[in-house]
Design a protein around this motif. Structure first.
Motif, PDB file in Angstrom:
ATOM      1  N   HIS A  90       0.682  -1.142   0.104  1.00  0.00           N
ATOM      2  CA  HIS A  90       0.073  -0.186  -0.038  1.00  0.00           C
ATOM      3  C   HIS A  90       0.806   1.187   0.160  1.00  0.00           C
ATOM      4  N   LEU A  93       1.629   2.333   3.615  1.00  0.00           N
ATOM      5  CA  LEU A  93       2.195   1.364   4.255  1.00  0.00           C
ATOM      6  C   LEU A  93       3.805   1.237   4.261  1.00  0.00           C
ATOM      7  N   TYR A 103      -2.332  -6.574   7.593  1.00  0.00           N
ATOM      8  CA  TYR A 103      -2.889  -5.119   6.611  1.00  0.00           C
ATOM      9  C   TYR A 103      -3.969  -4.500   7.355  1.00  0.00           C
ATOM     10  N   MET A 104      -4.942  -5.372   7.575  1.00  0.00           N
ATOM     11  CA  MET A 104      -6.391  -4.844   8.030  1.00  0.00           C
ATOM     12  C   MET A 104      -6.110  -4.352   9.545  1.00  0.00           C
ATOM     13  N   TRP A 106      -3.508  -2.704  10.262  1.00  0.00           N
ATOM     14  CA  TRP A 106      -2.878  -1.384  10.224  1.00  0.00           C
ATOM     15  C   TRP A 106      -3.878  -0.195   9.339  1.00  0.00           C
ATOM     16  N   ARG A 107      -5.004  -0.937   8.557  1.00  0.00           N
ATOM     17  CA  ARG A 107      -5.748  -0.046   7.658  1.00  0.00           C
ATOM     18  C   ARG A 107      -6.790   0.527   8.766  1.00  0.00           C
ATOM     19  N   LEU A 108      -7.319  -0.309   9.777  1.00  0.00           N
ATOM     20  CA  LEU A 108      -8.166   0.286  10.432  1.00  0.00           C
ATOM     21  C   LEU A 108      -7.579   0.957  11.575  1.00  0.00           C
ATOM     22  N   SER A 109      -6.510   1.101  11.949  1.00  0.00           N
ATOM     23  CA  SER A 109      -5.936   1.758  12.835  1.00  0.00           C
ATOM     24  C   SER A 109      -6.047   3.409  12.704  1.00  0.00           C
ATOM     25  N   ALA A 112      -3.223   4.867  10.293  1.00  0.00           N
ATOM     26  CA  ALA A 112      -3.556   4.808   8.932  1.00  0.00           C
ATOM     27  C   ALA A 112      -4.643   5.923   8.497  1.00  0.00           C
ATOM     28  N   ALA A 113      -5.731   6.038   9.358  1.00  0.00           N
ATOM     29  CA  ALA A 113      -6.641   6.959   8.915  1.00  0.00           C
ATOM     30  C   ALA A 113      -6.074   8.412   8.709  1.00  0.00           C
ATOM     31  N   ALA A 116      -4.059   8.819   5.750  1.00  0.00           N
ATOM     32  CA  ALA A 116      -4.786   8.891   4.656  1.00  0.00           C
ATOM     33  C   ALA A 116      -5.352  10.469   4.417  1.00  0.00           C
TER      34      ALA A 116
END
Length: 121
Positions: A90, A93, A103-104, A106-109, A112-113, A116
């Motif tokens: 990503h 990432l 990955y999930m 990290w993505r939901l942390s 990451a938000a 983004a």
């Protein structure tokens, strides 16, 4: 072809130097990535300069051999950066996610938000 670099320890130095150089270069190429390609080209240049230095020592001047010797000493090969066979990449990432769960996570942390939002994702 992935087994090729593991065969390096069985290849004699002098008699099969071209094969050894190819296998070492292939090791960097096979892993991909900008740093590994740079290291591969550096390896090939280093081998070429070593060969040229040996030829100049046999019939060249001392100054040319000294210059090439100094250049060879300045070329140190970086370590091979191993990339996983399977992974998720990503842009935000740092590195690869080797499992979907990592990955999930990290993505939901919140980190990451925030990243983004800063990058307008």
């Amino acid at each position: 072809l992935k087994v090729g670099p593991d065969l390096l320890k069985f290849i004699p130095g002098e008699k099969a130097s071209d094969l050894r150089c190819w296998l070492e270069a292939y090791r960097y190429w096979n892993q991909g990535g900008l740093n590994n390609v740079k290291a591969m080209l550096q390896l090939v240049v280093q081998r070429y300069l070593t060969e040229q230095q040996q030829q100049h020592q046999q019939g060249g001047t001392v100054d040319e051999a000294k210059k090439q010797s100094e250049l060879l000493e300045s070329l140190t090969l970086p370590e091979l950066e191993v990339t996983p066979d399977i992974g998720l990449l990503h842009p935000l990432l740092d590195g690869y996610a080797s499992h979907p769960k990592s990955y999930m996570d990290w993505r939901l942390s919140p980190t990451a938000a925030n990243q983004a939002k800063q990058q307008n994702f």
